[in-house]
Design a protein around this motif. Structure first.
Motif, mmCIF file in Angstrom:
data_model
loop_
_atom_site.group_PDB
_atom_site.id
_atom_site.type_symbol
_atom_site.label_atom_id
_atom_site.label_comp_id
_atom_site.label_asym_id
_atom_site.label_seq_id
_atom_site.Cartn_x
_atom_site.Cartn_y
_atom_site.Cartn_z
ATOM 1 N N ASN A 107 0.836 -1.250 -0.013
ATOM 2 C CA ASN A 107 -0.158 0.007 0.001
ATOM 3 C C ASN A 107 0.885 1.206 -0.028
ATOM 4 O O ASN A 107 1.656 1.447 0.972
ATOM 5 N N GLN A 108 0.833 2.036 -1.257
ATOM 6 C CA GLN A 108 1.745 3.223 -1.269
ATOM 7 C C GLN A 108 0.785 4.487 -0.802
ATOM 8 O O GLN A 108 -0.156 4.817 -0.846
ATOM 9 N N MET A 109 1.639 5.331 0.061
ATOM 10 C CA MET A 109 0.921 6.410 0.750
ATOM 11 C C MET A 109 1.595 7.772 0.155
ATOM 12 O O MET A 109 2.880 7.762 0.308
ATOM 13 N N GLY A 110 1.351 8.746 -0.316
ATOM 14 C CA GLY A 110 1.675 9.886 -0.809
ATOM 15 C C GLY A 110 2.111 10.725 0.649
ATOM 16 O O GLY A 110 1.438 10.634 1.752
ATOM 17 N N PHE A 111 2.977 11.615 0.322
ATOM 18 C CA PHE A 111 3.408 12.687 1.366
ATOM 19 C C PHE A 111 2.365 13.500 1.879
ATOM 20 O O PHE A 111 2.012 13.962 3.120
ATOM 21 N N ALA A 112 1.362 13.754 1.088
ATOM 22 C CA ALA A 112 0.246 14.549 1.303
ATOM 23 C C ALA A 112 -0.643 13.921 2.248
ATOM 24 O O ALA A 112 -1.099 14.715 3.326
ATOM 25 N N GLU A 113 -0.840 12.841 2.018
ATOM 26 C CA GLU A 113 -1.589 12.051 3.021
ATOM 27 C C GLU A 113 -1.087 11.726 4.248
ATOM 28 O O GLU A 113 -1.766 11.957 5.460
#
Length: 134
Positions: A2-8
């Motif tokens: 599961n990849q998470m962006g820095f904004a999230e």
């Protein structure tokens, strides 16, 4: 995985975050706080601090909450960690500051050394994915 962006990572307190992105995000926030402290004059600090510190605290609370969730802990523990950072910044002075420093030692071990819970927990799926079958 599961990849998470820095904004999230910086703007959402829900879910779980793995150790390395959380540590990098925390390092960025601490660097920005130290840079602000080192470059702003005391007069300007008093005026701009009302804007800068909330802009750093909110992402800090989000990053801490996600990492605490990964460890199976409530995100509300982030409040104690942030209060402890404020109490000892830039250096501890008294007995209460020593207690806050102990909280930060616990947080460092809990969040930087210990791995996240394996599998899903009440905060979501494991952000690094399932372990490979042996």
């Amino acid at each position: 995985m599961n990849q998470m962006g820095f904004a999230e990572l910086f703007l959402s307190a829900g879910g779980r975050a793995p150790r390395l992105p959380s540590l990098l995000a925390a390092a960025v926030l601490l660097f920005l706080a130290a840079l602000y402290e080192a470059t702003v004059t005391p007069t300007l600090h008093w005026i701009t601090g009302w804007l800068v510190y909330p802009a750093l605290f909110y992402p800090g609370a989000c990053v801490l909450s996600k990492r605490l969730h990964d460890r199976g802990r409530s995100g509300w523990w982030a409040a104690l960690i942030l209060v402890s950072i404020v109490a000892v910044w830039p250096h501890p002075a008294g007995f209460l500051d020593f207690l806050f420093f102990l909280v930060l030692v616990w947080a460092a071990v809990e969040l930087a050394v210990m791995p996240g819970e394996q599998g899903a927990n009440r905060y979501g799926l494991n952000p690094v994915g399932p372990l490979p079958a042996s």
